[in-house]
Design an enzyme around this catalytic site. Structure first.
Site, PDB file in Angstrom:
ATOM      1  N   CYS A  56       0.909  -1.242  -0.070  1.00 31.61           N
ATOM      2  CA  CYS A  56       0.064   0.019   0.114  1.00 31.61           C
ATOM      3  C   CYS A  56       0.785   1.308   0.018  1.00 31.61           C
ATOM      4  CB  CYS A  56      -1.025  -0.094   1.044  1.00 31.61           C
ATOM      5  SG  CYS A  56      -1.973  -1.428   1.241  1.00 31.61           S
ATOM      6  N   ARG A 133      -7.798  -4.131  -3.437  1.00 25.43           N
ATOM      7  CA  ARG A 133      -7.376  -3.040  -4.135  1.00 25.43           C
ATOM      8  C   ARG A 133      -8.203  -2.548  -5.246  1.00 25.43           C
ATOM      9  NH1 ARG A 133      -2.278  -2.635  -1.817  1.00 25.43           N
ATOM     10  NH2 ARG A 133      -1.568  -4.426  -0.825  1.00 25.43           N
TER      11      ARG A 133
END
Ligand code: BEZ
Length: 226
Positions: A56, A133
């Site tokens: 991330c 995601r």
């Protein structure tokens, strides 16, 4: 016998291409923001699994690096995860401290999973507590134009998201489509004729296009798009 259902993500409310994006009002690192606040600009709403995680972090660096490219295209970025506003603030400060990069876009603190649920960002097969995601491209009228879903373990390609925006904006502006692996400046696909007469006309006018067959022609967009 009744089957067990996951009632946290009603299938009926999930975003669909070509339909209005689900409304939201959310606490973000830039204050409270609503979907309507983005009217008139494109919006890339994206989720990440969790703050203070390495993949991330690379994605936040990637989005920050391409932020000027998104801005040039009238695209706002808005991140989201099921973390508190304090975790978000601490993480973006840590990114600045460790990588020398200031995250310029807001991030939704979706602790009650309201936005994540409305957009179907939680994939229980992957994680019940983290968003996958996901990327939602929403146009200036609030319509969902593209969706991308990546698993927890795979960081996304931000250049592909910019390419997708370019393709959508080109399709809207010039009423064309874009072929596989298209990049700005490449030839575009001329809409396929949908009557026999139009097909004959297309073949007759073949000098205007790079014509492979009546259903398959390409053209170069001039500066004026003709
Ligand atoms: C990461 O961002 O590194 C990560 C987050 C959740 C699962 C796997 C990797």
């Amino acid at each position: 016998m009744e089957t067990e259902r996951n009632t946290s993500q009603p299938a009926t409310s999930l975003p669909r291409l070509g339909q209005p994006a689900p409304m939201f009002e959310a606490v973000t690192t830039h204050g409270v923001l609503k979907l309507e606040d983005f009217k008139g600009s494109w919006l890339v709403l994206f989720s990440h699994p969790a703050d203070f995680t390495p993949v991330c972090t690379t994605e936040f660096l990637g989005f920050t690096q391409l932020y000027p490219e998104f801005k040039k295209r009238n695209v706002a970025l808005l991140g989201l995860s099921i973390d508190s506003i304090y975790a978000h603030i601490a993480w973006v400060r840590n990114i600045e401290e460790k990588f020398g990069v200031k995250v310029p876009f807001p991030v939704i603190a979706d602790l009650n999973k309201e936005v994540a649920t409305a957009y179907g960002m939680i994939m229980p097969g992957e994680s019940k507590t983290e968003t996958s995601r996901c990327v939602f491209v929403i146009d200036p009228e609030g319509i969902v134009r593209a969706m991308i879903y990546y698993p927890l373990t795979t960081g996304r390609n931000m250049n592909e998201i910019v390419r997708l925006i370019d393709a959508l904006q080109t399709a809207d502006k010039y009423k064309v489509a874009t072929p596989a692996n298209w990049q700005p400046g490449d030839k575009v696909i001329v809409p396929t004729p949908n009557t026999q007469e139009m097909a004959e006309e297309r073949v007759a006018k073949k000098g205007e296009y790079e014509l492979v067959d009546w259903y398959f022609s390409k053209k170069t967009l001039s500066k004026t798009g003709v």
